[in-house]
Design a protein around this motif. Structure first.
Motif, PDB file in Angstrom:
ATOM      1  N   ARG A 115      -5.432   6.525   0.149  1.00 43.43           N
ATOM      2  CA  ARG A 115      -4.873   6.822   1.468  1.00 43.43           C
ATOM      3  C   ARG A 115      -3.387   7.181   1.379  1.00 43.43           C
ATOM      4  O   ARG A 115      -2.608   6.527   0.702  1.00 43.43           O
ATOM      5  CB  ARG A 115      -5.053   5.621   2.398  1.00 43.43           C
ATOM      6  CG  ARG A 115      -4.551   5.831   3.821  1.00 43.43           C
ATOM      7  CD  ARG A 115      -4.797   4.623   4.681  1.00 43.43           C
ATOM      8  NE  ARG A 115      -6.217   4.491   5.034  1.00 43.43           N
ATOM      9  CZ  ARG A 115      -7.028   3.589   4.508  1.00 43.43           C
ATOM     10  NH1 ARG A 115      -6.565   2.730   3.608  1.00 43.43           N
ATOM     11  NH2 ARG A 115      -8.295   3.529   4.870  1.00 43.43           N
ATOM     12  N   GLY A 116      -2.992   8.252   2.058  1.00 41.04           N
ATOM     13  CA  GLY A 116      -1.588   8.631   2.153  1.00 41.04           C
ATOM     14  C   GLY A 116      -1.067   9.464   1.006  1.00 41.04           C
ATOM     15  O   GLY A 116       0.065   9.932   1.056  1.00 41.04           O
ATOM     16  N   THR A 117      -1.857   9.678  -0.046  1.00 41.39           N
ATOM     17  CA  THR A 117      -1.398  10.428  -1.210  1.00 41.39           C
ATOM     18  C   THR A 117      -1.593  11.928  -0.990  1.00 41.39           C
ATOM     19  O   THR A 117      -2.279  12.362  -0.066  1.00 41.39           O
ATOM     20  CB  THR A 117      -2.164  10.008  -2.473  1.00 41.39           C
ATOM     21  OG1 THR A 117      -3.556  10.310  -2.284  1.00 41.39           O
ATOM     22  CG2 THR A 117      -1.999   8.516  -2.734  1.00 41.39           C
ATOM     23  N   ASP A 128       0.887   4.214   1.606  1.00 37.69           N
ATOM     24  CA  ASP A 128       1.396   4.743   2.871  1.00 37.69           C
ATOM     25  C   ASP A 128       2.377   3.777   3.535  1.00 37.69           C
ATOM     26  O   ASP A 128       3.301   4.200   4.235  1.00 37.69           O
ATOM     27  CB  ASP A 128       0.257   5.108   3.826  1.00 37.69           C
ATOM     28  CG  ASP A 128      -0.733   3.981   4.030  1.00 37.69           C
ATOM     29  OD1 ASP A 128      -0.654   2.979   3.297  1.00 37.69           O
ATOM     30  OD2 ASP A 128      -1.594   4.094   4.929  1.00 37.69           O
ATOM     31  N   SER A 129       2.222   2.477   3.284  1.00 36.99           N
ATOM     32  CA  SER A 129       3.174   1.494   3.807  1.00 36.99           C
ATOM     33  C   SER A 129       4.534   1.635   3.127  1.00 36.99           C
ATOM     34  O   SER A 129       5.579   1.386   3.745  1.00 36.99           O
ATOM     35  CB  SER A 129       2.647   0.075   3.611  1.00 36.99           C
ATOM     36  OG  SER A 129       1.452  -0.130   4.333  1.00 36.99           O
ATOM     37  N   GLU A 135       0.842  -1.194   0.000  1.00 36.24           N
ATOM     38  CA  GLU A 135       0.000   0.000   0.000  1.00 36.24           C
ATOM     39  C   GLU A 135       0.881   1.248   0.000  1.00 36.24           C
ATOM     40  O   GLU A 135       2.016   1.228   0.492  1.00 36.24           O
ATOM     41  CB  GLU A 135      -0.916  -0.003   1.224  1.00 36.24           C
ATOM     42  CG  GLU A 135      -1.954  -1.121   1.213  1.00 36.24           C
ATOM     43  CD  GLU A 135      -2.814  -1.136   2.457  1.00 36.24           C
ATOM     44  OE1 GLU A 135      -2.704  -0.182   3.269  1.00 36.24           O
ATOM     45  OE2 GLU A 135      -3.574  -2.090   2.646  1.00 36.24           O
ATOM     46  N   TYR A 148      -5.182  12.975  -0.965  1.00 35.68           N
ATOM     47  CA  TYR A 148      -5.797  12.900   0.361  1.00 35.68           C
ATOM     48  C   TYR A 148      -5.389  14.096   1.225  1.00 35.68           C
ATOM     49  O   TYR A 148      -6.219  14.720   1.897  1.00 35.68           O
ATOM     50  CB  TYR A 148      -5.389  11.602   1.057  1.00 35.68           C
ATOM     51  CG  TYR A 148      -5.840  11.512   2.491  1.00 35.68           C
ATOM     52  CD1 TYR A 148      -7.155  11.195   2.812  1.00 35.68           C
ATOM     53  CD2 TYR A 148      -4.951  11.775   3.537  1.00 35.68           C
ATOM     54  CE1 TYR A 148      -7.582  11.137   4.134  1.00 35.68           C
ATOM     55  CE2 TYR A 148      -5.366  11.721   4.857  1.00 35.68           C
ATOM     56  CZ  TYR A 148      -6.679  11.402   5.151  1.00 35.68           C
ATOM     57  OH  TYR A 148      -7.093  11.355   6.466  1.00 35.68           O
ATOM     58  N   ASP A 185      -7.446   2.107   0.109  1.00 35.02           N
ATOM     59  CA  ASP A 185      -6.102   1.547  -0.001  1.00 35.02           C
ATOM     60  C   ASP A 185      -5.460   1.816  -1.355  1.00 35.02           C
ATOM     61  O   ASP A 185      -4.245   1.888  -1.465  1.00 35.02           O
ATOM     62  CB  ASP A 185      -6.129   0.033   0.258  1.00 35.02           C
ATOM     63  CG  ASP A 185      -6.402  -0.293   1.716  1.00 35.02           C
ATOM     64  OD1 ASP A 185      -6.204   0.602   2.561  1.00 35.02           O
ATOM     65  OD2 ASP A 185      -6.818  -1.422   2.011  1.00 35.02           O
ATOM     66  N   ARG A 201       6.457  15.446   4.610  1.00 35.06           N
ATOM     67  CA  ARG A 201       7.289  14.312   4.230  1.00 35.06           C
ATOM     68  C   ARG A 201       8.775  14.656   4.305  1.00 35.06           C
ATOM     69  O   ARG A 201       9.603  13.789   4.581  1.00 35.06           O
ATOM     70  CB  ARG A 201       6.929  13.863   2.810  1.00 35.06           C
ATOM     71  CG  ARG A 201       5.568  13.199   2.698  1.00 35.06           C
ATOM     72  CD  ARG A 201       5.178  12.952   1.252  1.00 35.06           C
ATOM     73  NE  ARG A 201       3.869  12.304   1.150  1.00 35.06           N
ATOM     74  CZ  ARG A 201       3.178  12.176   0.032  1.00 35.06           C
ATOM     75  NH1 ARG A 201       3.673  12.662  -1.100  1.00 35.06           N
ATOM     76  NH2 ARG A 201       2.006  11.585   0.028  1.00 35.06           N
ATOM     77  N   LEU A 211       5.893   4.424   2.164  1.00 36.69           N
ATOM     78  CA  LEU A 211       6.576   5.543   2.819  1.00 36.69           C
ATOM     79  C   LEU A 211       7.181   5.098   4.152  1.00 36.69           C
ATOM     80  O   LEU A 211       8.324   5.440   4.471  1.00 36.69           O
ATOM     81  CB  LEU A 211       5.591   6.692   3.054  1.00 36.69           C
ATOM     82  CG  LEU A 211       4.863   7.258   1.835  1.00 36.69           C
ATOM     83  CD1 LEU A 211       3.945   8.401   2.250  1.00 36.69           C
ATOM     84  CD2 LEU A 211       5.841   7.719   0.780  1.00 36.69           C
TER      85      LEU A 211
END
Length: 285
Positions: A179-181, A114-115, A112, A184, A200, A138, A117
């Motif tokens: 998620r995490g982009t 965010d995973s 995924e 978002y 996801d 970031r 990162l």
């Protein structure tokens, strides 16, 4: 006289033996530092192998974290994919070219977004290359390369949607994102977390739009075009939401790897390799 001569001879022999004993004891002490230094150098060479001094997680490998549901930048291949990774796309081919430049074997771990990162930040991957864009948040956790491509955040809606421009997002009931982009991040920053539903991956967000669970999806233009082409009844708004640059990232403080990859990336730009890769996946309209 004979006794005196015998005594002098005995003393001479003792002195000679003492001198030889001193020489034998001091020799190892003189050689020991040199042997220790040589052993240490041998240990370093064993750890770095053919990669020189590049600080990588696994000797001889460049481990990339990505999310392979972001066409045309990273996606699952029908066959072996680029460099036998089972994946293909712009980022995948760039990673393979970078690995060759720095003399490492490419390994790609698909997870995924965010995973990916987190994997770099926790020392589980050397770099993340996944349609990633720079943000100040970031930057506190990772170090970035120069931009290598430009991304545009667009809005996907149903063809009969009342949402006609990006400005209408303020009145949208629920916005779907990955998620995490940065999609978002921008949407939650502009409209609040209560109006954003993270998923996801982009495909799941688009499916939520088709199911009526969200009113629109904010995502990068290139995967958006693929999702719309594969799902009749959807369209992309003509007005863009955000324009941003794509970069790769390494763990915060790993400046040696950052510099090596950035230099290699700029070489790929200069010799035309980067543009050739982009043109392979993105044809002129």
């Amino acid at each position: 006289m004979k006794k005196l001569l015998a005594l002098l001879l005995a003393l001479t022999m003792c002195m000679a033996l003492a001198a030889c004993g001193g020489s034998n004891e001091s020799a190892p002490a003189a050689e020991e530092p040199a042997q220790t230094e040589q052993a240490a150098e041998g240990g370093d060479a064993a750890q770095t192998g053919e990669t020189g001094d590049l600080p990588v997680i696994e000797p001889g490998k460049l481990i990339m974290a990505t999310n392979a549901q972001f066409p045309p930048y990273e996606m699952v291949a029908d066959g072996e994919g680029v460099a036998g990774t089972g994946l293909e796309g712009i980022d995948v081919e760039i990673a393979a070219a970078l690995a060759e430049k720095v003399g490492l074997e490419l390994q790609i771990d698909d997870m995924e977004f965010d995973s990916a990162l987190v994997a770099v930040q926790h020392g589980q991957a050397d770099m993340v290359l996944a349609g990633l864009t720079y943000t100040e948040e970031r930057d506190e956790l990772m170090d970035f390369s120069d931009p290598y491509a430009q991304g545009v955040q667009v809005v996907i809606v149903k063809e009969d949607s009342p949402i006609q421009t990006a400005d209408d997002l303020a009145n949208a009931g629920l916005i779907g994102t990955q998620r995490g982009t940065t999609g978002y991040i921008y949407c939650t920053g502009d409209y609040g977390e209560d109006h954003v539903s993270p998923y996801d991956n982009g495909a799941t967000a688009v499916q939520a739009l088709l199911n009526g669970q969200v009113d629109c999806v904010v995502i990068d233009k290139m995967p958006a075009q693929t999702f719309v082409a594969e799902n009749p009844g959807l369209k992309i708004l003509e007005t863009s939401y955000v324009v941003e640059d794509y970069v790769l990232a390494v763990n915060e403080g790993n400046t040696q790897l950052q510099t090596a990859l950035n230099d290699a990336l700029n070489e790929l730009k200069a010799d035309g390799t980067l543009q050739t890769i982009v043109d392979k996946y993105i044809t002129a309209e």
